[in-house]
Design a protein around this motif. Structure first.
Motif, PDB file in Angstrom:
ATOM      1  N   MET A  47      38.531  41.674  44.826  1.00 35.29           N
ATOM      2  CA  MET A  47      38.824  40.626  43.842  1.00 35.29           C
ATOM      3  C   MET A  47      40.196  40.306  43.865  1.00 35.29           C
ATOM      4  O   MET A  47      41.185  41.274  44.399  1.00 35.29           O
ATOM      5  N   LEU A  49      43.765  39.387  41.660  1.00 32.12           N
ATOM      6  CA  LEU A  49      44.245  39.557  40.536  1.00 32.12           C
ATOM      7  C   LEU A  49      45.584  39.068  40.647  1.00 32.12           C
ATOM      8  O   LEU A  49      46.384  39.025  41.869  1.00 32.12           O
ATOM      9  N   ARG A  55      42.295  38.301  36.562  1.00 34.64           N
ATOM     10  CA  ARG A  55      41.599  37.457  37.724  1.00 34.64           C
ATOM     11  C   ARG A  55      42.265  36.172  37.888  1.00 34.64           C
ATOM     12  O   ARG A  55      42.717  35.625  37.083  1.00 34.64           O
ATOM     13  N   GLU A  57      41.351  32.754  38.898  1.00 34.10           N
ATOM     14  CA  GLU A  57      40.093  32.260  39.074  1.00 34.10           C
ATOM     15  C   GLU A  57      40.241  30.939  39.678  1.00 34.10           C
ATOM     16  O   GLU A  57      40.111  29.908  38.974  1.00 34.10           O
ATOM     17  N   GLY A  80      37.467  34.886  41.388  1.00 32.93           N
ATOM     18  CA  GLY A  80      38.495  35.821  42.201  1.00 32.93           C
ATOM     19  C   GLY A  80      37.639  36.684  43.060  1.00 32.93           C
ATOM     20  O   GLY A  80      38.566  37.462  44.030  1.00 32.93           O
ATOM     21  N   ASN A 125      40.817  45.456  45.928  1.00 34.15           N
ATOM     22  CA  ASN A 125      41.490  44.645  45.071  1.00 34.15           C
ATOM     23  C   ASN A 125      43.113  44.212  45.412  1.00 34.15           C
ATOM     24  O   ASN A 125      43.777  45.153  45.298  1.00 34.15           O
TER      25      ASN A 125
END
Length: 338
Positions: A47, A49, A55, A57, A80, A125
Motif C-alpha cells: 500500500m 502511505l 493511506r 487514498e 492505496g 509498503n
C-alpha cells in the motif's frame, strides 16, 4: 470490481527503506493487481502511505523497472493498495517519481524462487515524503491528534489483521479501540469497512452512521455509508451521501460507480449513465462492473446494439465471471430480437 473496494485511513509507522522479505502464506492481492506478463508466479504487493502513516487514498502510478524486459506500470486503488503479479526471479526496482507533491521514491526488491519452491508474495509498503511536509503535518494528523495510545494500538493491530484477510479478528480489535476511545471516528469507519467485507451490511451501516455522528463531513465514512446504502437497496438515501463524498474527491471512480448504480435503480438513466461512464474513464478496466449497468440502461432504452457492446466489453474484461455463460446467452437473445 471487488465489493471490498472501500476507503479507510491507515496510521502506522513504517520505514521506506525496510528490507523486503517474502511471505509464503496466502496473502490477499487487490482485485486490480497488475499482471506483468513476465511469466512468473511471484508478486509484489502493498500500500501507499504518506509520511505520518495514513493511506494515500487516490490513484498513484507505480513503475516497476526490470533489468532486461522494460518497465511495467500499475496504479494504486482508492485505498492505496497496489500489486504486481506474474514475476519470475530477478531484481526489480519500484519507482514513484511523477507525483509533484511528494519526493521521488525508489526501492529495490530481489525476488528469489528456488526450483520446486512455492511462489511468494513480497510485501512492500511505500511511504511517500511530502515536499514541504512541515507545512502540512497538522492537517494530516488531525484525525489522530486526540486518540489515546491504547486505542491507537488496537486500531493499528486491526489494520494489520484486515490486510491479512482476518476480518473478524480486525473487528475485535476495532471494538477494543472504540471502548478505549468512543469518539474514534476512524475506528468506526474501519469497523464499517470490515462488516462490508463480510457482507454484514446492516452492521456496517450502523458503524458508519456512528462515524458520521462524530465527523458528519468526513470523506471516508460518507463514501462508505453511501456504498452501504446502495447495497441495502436504499438508493434514494445513498445518492446525497455519495454526492457529498464526490464533491470532496471528484476523482474517485468508486464513488461515481456506486452513484451511477443508485441513480440507475431509481430509473434516472441519463444521470446514471453519466456517472458510470465517468467511473470507467477514471478507473479504467478496474471498473468493469460498470459495463453491466451501462448495458442494462441501454437495454431499457431499447438500444440493443449498445447493450450488446457493453456486455461484450464486460466479458472481455471478466471472461471467467460466474454468470459468463448466462451473459453470453443474453447477448445471443438480444441479437436475435433486433
Amino acid at each position: 470490481m471487488s465489493k471490498g473496494k472501500l476507503l479507510r485511513l491507515l496510521p502506522i509507522a513504517l520505514s521506506a527503506l525496510s528490507f523486503v522479505i517474502p511471505v509464503t502464506a496466502q496473502v490477499f492481492l487487490p482485485p486490480g493487481a497488475t499482471d506483468t506478463g513476465l511469466g512468473g508466479g511471484n508478486a509484489i504487493s502493498g500500500m501507499i502511505l504518506v509520511s505520518n502513516g495514513q493511506r494515500l487514498e487516490r490513484h498513484v502510478y507505480i513503475r516497476l523497472q526490470t533489468m532486461t524486459k522494460g518497465d511495467r506500470v500499475a496504479a494504486s486503488d482508492d485505498r492505496g493498495n497496489f500489486a504486481f503479479k506474474g514475476l519470475p526471479s530477478g531484481a526489480y526496482t519500484v519507482v514513484i517519481d511523477k507525483e509533484k507533491e511528494f519526493e521521488p521514491y525508489r526501492q529495490t526488491v530481489d525476488i528469489r524462487q528456488f526450483p520446486g519452491g512455492p511462489a511468494q508474495v513480497y510485501p512492500l509498503n511505500i511511504v511517500l515524503q511530502l515536499k514541504g511536509a512541515e507545512a502540512k503535518t497538522g492537517i494530516l494528523n488531525a484525525a489522530l491528534a486526540n486518540v489515546p495510545p491504547r486505542a491507537l494500538a488496537f486500531y493499528e493491530k486491526a489494520l494489520e489483521q484486515a490486510k491479512a484477510g482476518k476480518n473478524k479478528d480486525a473487528i475485535e480489535q476495532l471494538n477494543q479501540a472504540i471502548v478505549e476511545y468512543p469518539g474514534f471516528m476512524l475506528a468506526f469507519n474501519e469497523l464499517g469497512v470490515q462488516y462490508l467485507q463480510l457482507g454484514e451490511v446492516e452492521k456496517a451501516n450502523e458503524s458508519l452512521e456512528a462515524a458520521l455522528k462524530i465527523a458528519p463531513e468526513a470523506f471516508e465514512p460518507l463514501m462508505n455509508h453511501g456504498i452501504a446504502l446502495v447495497r441495502l437497496n436504499r438508493f434514494a438515501e445513498a445518492v446525497p451521501e455519495l454526492r457529498a463524498a464526490i464533491k470532496q474527491k471528484d476523482e474517485s471512480p468508486v464513488g461515481h460507480y456506486y452513484l451511477g448504480r443508485a441513480l440507475a435503480y431509481q430509473q434516472r438513466y441519463d444521470e446514471g449513465e453519466k456517472e458510470l461512464n465517468l467511473a470507467v474513464r477514471l478507473g479504467g478496466d478496474e471498473m468493469k462492473e460498470a459495463h453491466r449497468y451501462l448495458a442494462a440502461i441501454h437495454n431499457v432504452r431499447g438500444d440493443k446494439p449498445r447493450a450488446i457492446a457493453e456486455l461484450e466489453l464486460y466479458l472481455k474484461l471478466a471472461p471467467n465471471s460466474k454468470d459468463a455463460e448466462h451473459l453470453r446467452q443474453l447477448i445471443k437473445d438480444l441479437r436475435a430480437s433486433k
